[in-house]
Design an enzyme around this catalytic site. Structure first.
Site, PDB file in Angstrom:
ATOM      1  N   ASP A 105       0.861  -1.180   0.000  1.00  0.00           N
ATOM      2  CA  ASP A 105       0.000   0.000   0.000  1.00  0.00           C
ATOM      3  C   ASP A 105       0.904   1.238   0.000  1.00  0.00           C
ATOM      4  O   ASP A 105       1.423   1.616  -1.048  1.00  0.00           O
ATOM      5  CB  ASP A 105      -0.902  -0.101   1.236  1.00  0.00           C
ATOM      6  CG  ASP A 105      -1.968   0.971   1.309  1.00  0.00           C
ATOM      7  OD1 ASP A 105      -2.498   1.358   0.262  1.00  0.00           O
ATOM      8  OD2 ASP A 105      -2.274   1.425   2.423  1.00  0.00           O
ATOM      9  N   LYS A 133      -1.068  -1.697  -4.650  1.00  0.00           N
ATOM     10  CA  LYS A 133      -1.898  -0.490  -4.770  1.00  0.00           C
ATOM     11  C   LYS A 133      -0.958   0.700  -4.991  1.00  0.00           C
ATOM     12  O   LYS A 133      -0.659   1.450  -4.067  1.00  0.00           O
ATOM     13  CB  LYS A 133      -2.668  -0.319  -3.455  1.00  0.00           C
ATOM     14  CG  LYS A 133      -4.078   0.199  -3.586  1.00  0.00           C
ATOM     15  CD  LYS A 133      -4.620   0.613  -2.239  1.00  0.00           C
ATOM     16  CE  LYS A 133      -5.329  -0.479  -1.483  1.00  0.00           C
ATOM     17  NZ  LYS A 133      -5.877   0.017  -0.183  1.00  0.00           N
ATOM     18  N   ARG A 167     -11.068 -11.987   6.678  1.00  0.00           N
ATOM     19  CA  ARG A 167      -9.870 -12.649   6.157  1.00  0.00           C
ATOM     20  C   ARG A 167     -10.196 -13.970   5.465  1.00  0.00           C
ATOM     21  O   ARG A 167      -9.451 -14.422   4.606  1.00  0.00           O
ATOM     22  CB  ARG A 167      -8.890 -12.957   7.298  1.00  0.00           C
ATOM     23  CG  ARG A 167      -8.235 -11.738   7.922  1.00  0.00           C
ATOM     24  CD  ARG A 167      -7.104 -12.193   8.830  1.00  0.00           C
ATOM     25  NE  ARG A 167      -6.635 -11.171   9.742  1.00  0.00           N
ATOM     26  CZ  ARG A 167      -5.706 -10.256   9.456  1.00  0.00           C
ATOM     27  NH1 ARG A 167      -5.178 -10.219   8.251  1.00  0.00           N
ATOM     28  NH2 ARG A 167      -5.323  -9.388  10.362  1.00  0.00           N
TER      29      ARG A 167
HETATM   30  P1  IMP Z   1       1.864  -0.358   3.865  1.00  0.00           P
HETATM   31  O1  IMP Z   1       2.930  -0.336   4.908  1.00  0.00           O
HETATM   32  O2  IMP Z   1       1.097   0.927   3.820  1.00  0.00           O
HETATM   33  O3  IMP Z   1       2.342  -0.774   2.501  1.00  0.00           O
HETATM   34  O4  IMP Z   1       0.776  -1.347   4.375  1.00  0.00           O
HETATM   35  C1  IMP Z   1       0.861  -2.667   4.255  1.00  0.00           C
HETATM   36  C2  IMP Z   1      -0.152  -3.355   5.148  1.00  0.00           C
HETATM   37  O5  IMP Z   1      -1.332  -2.585   5.367  1.00  0.00           O
HETATM   38  C3  IMP Z   1      -0.601  -4.606   4.469  1.00  0.00           C
HETATM   39  O6  IMP Z   1       0.222  -5.670   4.844  1.00  0.00           O
HETATM   40  C4  IMP Z   1      -2.014  -4.778   4.971  1.00  0.00           C
HETATM   41  O7  IMP Z   1      -2.010  -5.516   6.153  1.00  0.00           O
HETATM   42  C5  IMP Z   1      -2.486  -3.378   5.259  1.00  0.00           C
HETATM   43  N1  IMP Z   1      -3.340  -2.868   4.169  1.00  0.00           N
HETATM   44  C6  IMP Z   1      -3.029  -1.928   3.262  1.00  0.00           C
HETATM   45  N2  IMP Z   1      -4.036  -1.718   2.399  1.00  0.00           N
HETATM   46  C7  IMP Z   1      -5.005  -2.574   2.753  1.00  0.00           C
HETATM   47  C8  IMP Z   1      -6.313  -2.861   2.204  1.00  0.00           C
HETATM   48  O8  IMP Z   1      -6.798  -2.296   1.221  1.00  0.00           O
HETATM   49  N3  IMP Z   1      -7.016  -3.821   2.873  1.00  0.00           N
HETATM   50  C9  IMP Z   1      -6.545  -4.491   3.963  1.00  0.00           C
HETATM   51  N4  IMP Z   1      -5.338  -4.259   4.480  1.00  0.00           N
HETATM   52  C10 IMP Z   1      -4.572  -3.313   3.898  1.00  0.00           C
END
Ligand code: IMP
Ligand code: MG
Length: 181
Positions: A105, A133, A167
């Site tokens: 994300d 994403k 989940r």
């Molecule tokens: P990042 O550090 O922002 O890349 O976030 C990664 C983590 O956030 C992922 O491993 C997910 O657990 C959670 N996450 C990010 N986007 C989503 C989503 O759309 N749905 C569910 N969990 C998400």
């Protein structure tokens, strides 16, 4: 499934996930064989577990597994810093790591984890993610193997949760607006 009543739309079907996991598993096998490497496969708990299960059926290598739990999320918004809830049991020194993630994300989680593993002396670090994403990225992180790209929408299912729920859904989808309250 009881959780299905809360789903507004399905983005990635179970059949698509199964087929794509097979492609990725075969690609990973081929790439690591070429370089004569035996990866330590690290699943980031808890969201990546269903994807890991699907993927490893198609990874035909002398590999090991381990699990790590890092957290940065409450509800749908990132809270910034990353906390290690459960660390690895295996030393990563001189190991070829393949991190399995549910979704990239903002990129903050993987950026931190990759830096940590390199600091601990990993020989190489690659990432396989079910979902990507890119529109939400704040830190530059590239997945080496990506299942599917998704738009800027919060998704659930196939391991991904909203406040620990959904989940178990066998596909990836978007919740009805009222469910995010
Ligand atoms: P990042 O550090 O922002 O890349 O976030 C990664 C983590 O956030 C992922 O491993 C997910 O657990 C959670 N996450 C990010 N986007 C989503 C989503 O759309 N749905 C569910 N969990 C998400
Ligand atoms: Mg996660």
């Amino acid at each position: 499934m009881w959780e299905e009543k809360d789903i507004k739309k399905v983005l990635v079907t179970k059949e698509q996930i199964i087929a794509r996991s097979e492609e990725l598993g075969k690609q990973i096998t081929e790439d690591y064989r070429k370089e004569n490497k035996s990866p330590l496969i690290i699943a980031l708990l808890r969201g990546s577990v269903p994807f890991m299960g699907e993927l490893i059926r198609h990874i035909d290598l002398d590999c090991q597994f381990d699990f790590m739990d890092v957290t940065s999320y409450q509800g749908t918004e990132s809270v910034g810093d990353i906390r290690i809830v459960k660390d690895l049991d295996t030393s990563v020194k001189d190991m070829d790591l393949l991190i399995v993630e549910d979704i990239i994300d903002t990129g903050k989680t993987l950026d931190t984890v990759v830096k940590l593993f390199k600091h601990r002396g990993a020989a190489s670090v690659k990432i396989v993610t079910l979902l990507n994403k890119p529109s939400r990225r704040t830190v530059e992180v590239k997945g080496d193997y990506i299942g599917f790209e998704v738009e800027n929408e919060f998704v659930v299912g196939f391991g991904l949760d909203f406040n620990q729920r959904y989940r178990c859904l066998p596909y990836v989808g978007v919740l009805k607006d009222e469910c995010y309250q």
